[in-house]
Design a protein around this motif. Structure first.
Motif, short mmCIF file in Angstrom:
data_model
loop_
_atom_site.label_atom_id
_atom_site.label_comp_id
_atom_site.label_asym_id
_atom_site.label_seq_id
_atom_site.Cartn_x
_atom_site.Cartn_y
_atom_site.Cartn_z
N GLN A 23 -22.73 -34.89 28.37
CA GLN A 23 -24.34 -34.41 27.90
C GLN A 23 -24.44 -33.68 26.59
OE1 GLN A 23 -26.76 -35.49 29.29
NE2 GLN A 23 -26.86 -35.64 31.47
N THR A 24 -25.48 -33.78 25.91
CA THR A 24 -25.68 -33.18 24.84
C THR A 24 -26.81 -32.01 24.85
OG1 THR A 24 -27.19 -34.72 23.96
CG2 THR A 24 -24.52 -34.88 23.43
N TYR A 25 -26.94 -31.04 24.00
CA TYR A 25 -27.98 -30.17 23.66
C TYR A 25 -28.56 -30.21 22.41
CZ TYR A 25 -30.99 -26.09 23.67
OH TYR A 25 -31.78 -25.02 23.41
N VAL A 26 -29.67 -30.56 22.29
CA VAL A 26 -30.18 -30.74 20.69
C VAL A 26 -31.30 -29.55 20.58
CG1 VAL A 26 -31.98 -31.73 19.20
CG2 VAL A 26 -30.23 -33.16 20.36
N GLY A 27 -31.24 -28.77 19.48
CA GLY A 27 -32.43 -27.69 19.19
C GLY A 27 -32.54 -27.40 17.79
N GLU A 73 -31.54 -24.08 29.15
CA GLU A 73 -31.28 -25.44 29.73
C GLU A 73 -29.64 -25.69 29.79
OE1 GLU A 73 -33.31 -24.97 27.37
OE2 GLU A 73 -35.09 -25.92 28.09
N MET A 74 -28.74 -25.05 28.89
CA MET A 74 -27.45 -25.25 29.03
C MET A 74 -26.72 -24.44 30.40
SD MET A 74 -25.96 -24.98 25.13
CE MET A 74 -27.08 -23.82 24.67
N ASN A 97 -32.08 -30.45 26.83
CA ASN A 97 -32.94 -29.39 26.39
C ASN A 97 -34.59 -29.87 26.72
OD1 ASN A 97 -31.89 -31.04 24.04
ND2 ASN A 97 -33.91 -30.40 23.25
N THR A 98 -35.21 -28.91 26.74
CA THR A 98 -37.06 -29.35 26.91
C THR A 98 -37.33 -29.60 25.41
OG1 THR A 98 -37.49 -27.06 26.88
CG2 THR A 98 -37.22 -28.04 29.00
#
Length: 249
Positions: free
Chosen positions: A133-137, A164-165, A210-211
């Motif tokens: 999975q990934t998290y974009v910010g 979210e992480m 992430n939202t």
């Protein structure tokens, strides 16, 4: 190269510093000083003249952008080009009043010295998880400071955390983890609202946890068309950033 510096750098002081770096680089390559100074000065004058003409032609009293048909746009945005996007571009501009420009992944600029451009702290970034999975910010404080904030939140591992992480690996029963050491910069973007929009686009393409801001459904077909190009851009950014980190160490 001088034109590119003027187009990408808004601050007069930064422009002058980058132009001086360009001049020094050309001097080391044995270009004549008089010719360098002449062409840089000529480029600056032409750029200023074209900018004034463009402002007179495109900007009305409210600061909105206008095209040659006098259509008004609330803002502009750049996306990677994909074949067949021209029709979608016209629909998007008509419905959302957003002026869309195309970019191309491989440019001559990429072959030149990247030290000419001072890195910006305003960036979009991605953090991979061990479960794929990934998290974009997005941030304006720089990736190093932002990763310190994320690391603290992850290490605290509070049950009621808004991260979210943290929520993700609590739901996965701690079988996976986001490692901030693997984070990389996707691209720089100084404009706050453009960063928010790009964060939403990259999040949708990467299916991140992430939202993010909601994207108008009119974007759906154009994002579908550009999906593979955007994915390649993200992968290329990851590879380039990893190379950059290795050179620093």
């Amino acid at each position: 190269m001088a034109t590119r510096i003027l187009e990408t750098t808004q601050d007069n002081k930064d422009q002058q510093e980058d132009l001086n770096k360009l001049k020094n680089m050309l001097l080391k390559s044995n270009y004549p000083l008089k010719e360098i100074e002449k062409l840089i000065q000529q480029t600056c004058q032409e750029f200023k003249s074209n900018k004034n003409k463009s402002n007179d032609k495109n900007d009305d009293t409210t600061g909105q952008i206008k095209d040659k048909n006098n259509n008004e746009f609330i803002c502009s945005l750049t996306l990677p080009y994909a074949p067949g996007m021209e029709v979608l571009k016209r629909r998007l501009e008509k419905k959302l009043k957003i002026k869309l420009f195309f970019s191309y992944p491989y440019k001559l600029q990429l072959q030149f010295n990247q030290s000419l451009k001072v890195p910006s702290k305003s960036v979009l970034y991605q953090i991979p998880c061990s479960c794929k999975q990934t998290y974009v910010g997005q941030t304006k404080v720089g990736i190093d400071n932002r990763m310190k904030q994320h690391s603290k939140t992850i290490n605290d591992n509070e049950n009621n955390s808004n991260s979210e992480m943290v929520k993700h690996f609590q739901e996965k029963k701690f079988h996976c983890l986001f490692d901030t050491n693997d984070a990389f910069i996707i691209e720089e973007e100084k404009d706050y609202w453009k960063r928010r929009t790009k964060e939403a686009i990259y999040s949708i393409i990467s299916e991140s946890v992430n939202t993010h801001d909601e994207i108008n459904e009119a974007w759906t077909p154009i994002l579908h068309k550009a999906k593979h190009q955007i994915q390649r851009k993200i992968e290329s950014a990851r590879e380039n950033y990893n190379k950059y980190k290795r050179t620093k160490t």
